[in-house]
Design an enzyme around this catalytic site. Sequence first.
Site, mmCIF file in Angstrom:
data_model
loop_
_atom_site.group_PDB
_atom_site.id
_atom_site.type_symbol
_atom_site.label_atom_id
_atom_site.label_comp_id
_atom_site.label_asym_id
_atom_site.label_seq_id
_atom_site.Cartn_x
_atom_site.Cartn_y
_atom_site.Cartn_z
ATOM 1 N N GLU A 59 5.342 -13.372 -13.771
ATOM 2 C CA GLU A 59 4.915 -12.125 -13.142
ATOM 3 C C GLU A 59 4.156 -11.212 -14.097
ATOM 4 O O GLU A 59 3.164 -10.593 -13.690
ATOM 5 C CB GLU A 59 6.143 -11.370 -12.605
ATOM 6 C CG GLU A 59 6.745 -11.973 -11.356
ATOM 7 C CD GLU A 59 7.964 -11.195 -10.890
ATOM 8 O OE1 GLU A 59 8.094 -10.980 -9.680
ATOM 9 O OE2 GLU A 59 8.793 -10.803 -11.741
ATOM 10 N N ASN A 87 -0.940 1.245 6.198
ATOM 11 C CA ASN A 87 -0.229 0.184 5.495
ATOM 12 C C ASN A 87 0.248 -0.801 6.543
ATOM 13 O O ASN A 87 0.786 -0.415 7.571
ATOM 14 C CB ASN A 87 0.963 0.758 4.724
ATOM 15 C CG ASN A 87 1.666 -0.291 3.876
ATOM 16 O OD1 ASN A 87 1.149 -1.386 3.671
ATOM 17 N ND2 ASN A 87 2.846 0.039 3.381
ATOM 18 N N GLY A 88 0.031 -2.098 6.318
ATOM 19 C CA GLY A 88 0.425 -3.115 7.284
ATOM 20 C C GLY A 88 -0.749 -4.023 7.610
ATOM 21 O O GLY A 88 -1.768 -4.032 6.915
ATOM 22 N N LYS A 102 10.074 -14.009 -14.218
ATOM 23 C CA LYS A 102 9.724 -12.806 -14.966
ATOM 24 C C LYS A 102 8.528 -13.065 -15.876
ATOM 25 O O LYS A 102 7.614 -12.242 -15.976
ATOM 26 C CB LYS A 102 10.918 -12.320 -15.811
ATOM 27 C CG LYS A 102 12.036 -11.692 -15.028
ATOM 28 C CD LYS A 102 11.746 -10.296 -14.534
ATOM 29 C CE LYS A 102 11.340 -10.209 -13.106
ATOM 30 N NZ LYS A 102 12.070 -10.822 -12.053
ATOM 31 N N GLU A 143 14.968 -17.265 -12.544
ATOM 32 C CA GLU A 143 14.615 -15.852 -12.666
ATOM 33 C C GLU A 143 13.885 -15.573 -13.976
ATOM 34 O O GLU A 143 12.925 -14.797 -14.017
ATOM 35 C CB GLU A 143 15.888 -14.998 -12.555
ATOM 36 C CG GLU A 143 15.686 -13.503 -12.753
ATOM 37 C CD GLU A 143 14.753 -12.866 -11.745
ATOM 38 O OE1 GLU A 143 14.354 -11.710 -11.987
ATOM 39 O OE2 GLU A 143 14.397 -13.507 -10.724
ATOM 40 N N ARG A 170 4.032 0.394 -6.591
ATOM 41 C CA ARG A 170 4.046 -0.501 -5.440
ATOM 42 C C ARG A 170 2.975 -1.590 -5.554
ATOM 43 O O ARG A 170 3.041 -2.598 -4.852
ATOM 44 C CB ARG A 170 3.824 0.296 -4.152
ATOM 45 C CG ARG A 170 4.957 1.252 -3.840
ATOM 46 C CD ARG A 170 4.605 2.149 -2.665
ATOM 47 N NE ARG A 170 4.599 1.430 -1.413
ATOM 48 C CZ ARG A 170 5.643 1.287 -0.607
ATOM 49 N NH1 ARG A 170 6.809 1.811 -0.945
ATOM 50 N NH2 ARG A 170 5.549 0.634 0.532
ATOM 51 N N CYS A 176 0.823 -1.207 0.000
ATOM 52 C CA CYS A 176 0.000 0.000 0.000
ATOM 53 C C CYS A 176 0.859 1.261 0.000
ATOM 54 O O CYS A 176 1.925 1.303 0.602
ATOM 55 C CB CYS A 176 -0.907 0.026 1.218
ATOM 56 S SG CYS A 176 -1.893 -1.456 1.447
ATOM 57 N N LYS A 223 5.269 -4.077 -5.377
ATOM 58 C CA LYS A 223 6.712 -3.889 -5.499
ATOM 59 C C LYS A 223 7.423 -4.136 -4.172
ATOM 60 O O LYS A 223 8.457 -4.796 -4.116
ATOM 61 C CB LYS A 223 6.997 -2.462 -5.971
ATOM 62 C CG LYS A 223 8.475 -2.172 -6.211
ATOM 63 C CD LYS A 223 9.004 -2.983 -7.363
ATOM 64 C CE LYS A 223 10.448 -2.668 -7.668
ATOM 65 N NZ LYS A 223 11.002 -3.609 -8.653
ATOM 66 N N TRP A 248 -3.536 -2.290 -1.361
ATOM 67 C CA TRP A 248 -3.354 -3.647 -1.880
ATOM 68 C C TRP A 248 -4.078 -4.558 -0.904
ATOM 69 O O TRP A 248 -3.718 -4.655 0.267
ATOM 70 C CB TRP A 248 -1.867 -3.987 -1.958
ATOM 71 C CG TRP A 248 -1.545 -5.255 -2.677
ATOM 72 C CD1 TRP A 248 -1.366 -5.422 -4.026
ATOM 73 C CD2 TRP A 248 -1.326 -6.550 -2.084
ATOM 74 N NE1 TRP A 248 -1.053 -6.735 -4.294
ATOM 75 C CE2 TRP A 248 -1.018 -7.449 -3.131
ATOM 76 C CE3 TRP A 248 -1.358 -7.032 -0.775
ATOM 77 C CZ2 TRP A 248 -0.747 -8.788 -2.908
ATOM 78 C CZ3 TRP A 248 -1.093 -8.379 -0.550
ATOM 79 C CH2 TRP A 248 -0.791 -9.236 -1.612
ATOM 80 N N HIS A 265 13.984 -36.226 -14.515
ATOM 81 C CA HIS A 265 13.435 -36.751 -13.266
ATOM 82 C C HIS A 265 12.017 -36.244 -13.008
ATOM 83 O O HIS A 265 11.596 -36.142 -11.853
ATOM 84 C CB HIS A 265 14.347 -36.389 -12.089
ATOM 85 C CG HIS A 265 15.697 -37.021 -12.169
ATOM 86 N ND1 HIS A 265 15.915 -38.359 -11.928
ATOM 87 C CD2 HIS A 265 16.906 -36.502 -12.507
ATOM 88 C CE1 HIS A 265 17.198 -38.638 -12.091
ATOM 89 N NE2 HIS A 265 17.814 -37.528 -12.440
#
Length: 614
Positions: free
Chosen positions: A494, A101-102, A491, A487, A27, A2, A609, A75, A510
Site C-alpha cells: 500500500e 460521491n458515489g 502494508k 497484513e 480519504r 471522494c 480510506k 477519486w 508448493h
Amino acid sequence: MCGIVGYIGKRQAYPILIKGLKRLEYRGYDSAGVGLISDSNELNVYKEKGKVSNLEEFASQKDTSGRIGIAHTRWATHGEPCQANAHPHISQSGNLALIHNGIIENYATLREQLQSKGYTFKSSTDTEVLVQLIDYFQTTYHLDLLKAVQTALHKVIGAYAIAILDKTHPERIITARKSSPLVIGIGENEFFLASDATPIVEYTDKVVYLQDEEIAVLETGKPLKIVNLSNESQQAEIKTVDMNIGQLEKGGYPHFMLKEIFEQPECINDCMRGRVIPENHKVVLSAVNDHKDRLLNAHRFVIVACGTSWHAALIGKQLIESFCRIPVEVEYASEFRYRNPVITDGDVVIAISQSGETADTLAAIELAKAKGAFVYGICNAVGSSIPRITDSGSYIHVGPEIGVASTKAFTGQVTVLTMLALTLGKERGTIDCEEYRRTIDQLAKIPEKIQEVLKQNDCIAELSRTFTYAHNFLYLGRGYSYPVALEGALKLKEISYIHAEGYPAAEMKHGPIALVDAEMPVVVIATQNAMYEKIVSNIQEIKARKGRIIALVNPNDNVISKLADACIEIPETLECLEPLVATVPLQLLAYHIAVCKGKDVDQPRNLAKSVTVE
C-alpha cells in the site's frame, strides 16, 4: 472515497471549505474543487487536478467571497483525473453547481437522453449527467430545485451523496444521499456538511446523519428540513459527536501513520476499557448479553470484510472456532454479494469495517439480512452506516484513523474479535476455565507488550534502509501468524509500492519458493509457538536458496536468530494473541521502507480510506 464539504451561514465559506477539504485528504483523491455564491451573487467554481494546495494556489487571485459554498475532493471513477472532470460540475443553464460521491450506474443512458434534448457535456463523469438531469427537470417543467432533485433521483440507479447550489436561490444548499455517507453539522444559525464528521467537529458537535434516500434543505435562518424522495417529512435525529480536534492533528509526528502506530497501546486499552476486567478474570460485551440466545445458538458464523478487515477476520475465525467450537467462514464482502451464498436464519454474519461505509460490506449486510441472518457489526466510526443497519455489534473505539493504510483499526478489530470469542466461549462452556483466565490476563498485558515493540522503532528504521532496493517481498507465517503475514505484505504494498505476498509458511514449497534468490527478502514470523520447529525448517529451505531472512523472534531465541539476516524481537504472549504484537513491527517496517523511498505514506497513490463505491 471522494470528500464532500459544505457551509452556509454567517461566516465566509471559503476558508471553512478549504480547511474541511484538508481534513478529508486522508480519504484519497486526485483533484479538488470549490463552488461559491459570491457576495455579489455570482456562482464561482474553481477546480484543479492534484492536491488541495493546487486549488488554493489557483483560487488565490480569484473572488472567493460568499457565505455559502460546497467543495469536493475527487477519486476518479469515470474519466481521468483532470480539471474538466473535477467537481463541482455546472449545469447548462449556469445556475446549478453540484458535487457528488458515489456512482450513477445508468449515467450512459441518461446522458444519451439528455444529448437528444440538446444538452452538451464538458466532462467524462457520471456526475455531470446528474446536474444536467436536475437542470432539465427544473427548466423544462418549471420546478423548484427540491422537486427537480427528487424527480431526477427517481431516475437514477446507483449510489450518491450530493450537494447542490442554485444561484437563483443563494440562501440554501440541497443535499441528498443513498448508499454513500453524508453528515450535517448544526451550528448557531449555520450548517456544515461533510462526508464524515472530521471537518465539522471544529465548529460543532451536533450532527445529523442522513439516511438513504433522504434529502436535506439547509437554509439560512431556518431549521433543518429533511424529506424523502416522495417529499414526506423525516425526523432529524441530532447526535453528539465524541471527537476532538487534537485527534485530527499529527501531534508532532511526521506522518499520521506513524502517530497511529504509536497510539496502539492506548487504543487497545480504550478498546478493552469496561469490557476486560482482569482482576475478576472476566470479559463483558453488552452486545452479547443483549442478544445471547441468537449468538449462542448460531449454527455457523460468516465473517464478511474487505482488505485489512478481512485479515482481522481470518484471525477471528481461528479465535471463534478455537474458543467456541462453532464453524466459521470468512468471505470477501465483494465476492459474497454476487455468488448467491447459502445463508439461513440460523447463521450469524459478522461484518467488519473501519469506516462503517464500505460499499461491498454494506451490500453483503443487506443480503444477509434478507436471508434472515443475524448481523453483528464491528466498526470504528460511530454513527456510520454499518452500526445503524446491523442488528447489534461492537465499536472498536480506537479514535479516528487518518492514514489511509490501516494500523490501529486492525489491532482494534482483532481485540474486539478476541473479546467476542472469549465471551461466547465462556457462555457456551466450550473454553477451559484456566485457558479463559490465562487469556484474559495476557490480553490485559498486550498494550505494554506493544509498547516494548515500539521501543525498537529506531532499529527498525535503520534495518529498513537495507531493503529499499527490493522489488518483491515474501511474508510467511503459520497458524495465527498467517493472517499477520498477509497484513504485513499488504502494508508494504500500500505505501511503498513494492510487490509483496503473504503465504502460509508450509505453502512456500508448493510454488512461491521458485521466487527465492539472493534478491528476495523474506519476512518470517518465527515466534516460539507450537509450530516453531516447522518454521525453522522453512527458514532453512529459504537460506539454502540464498534468500534474505528478516525474522520476528521472541527474546532469547538461539536458533532462528543465528539463521536470519536480521531479527526483530517481540515479547512472548499466548499464541492466540500474537497477532496483536507481531503486527506492529511489520507496520513499522513498511512505514520506514516507504519513507526511505520518499513515498507519501499517509495518502498513497490510487488508494482511498473509505471505499464507498464498488
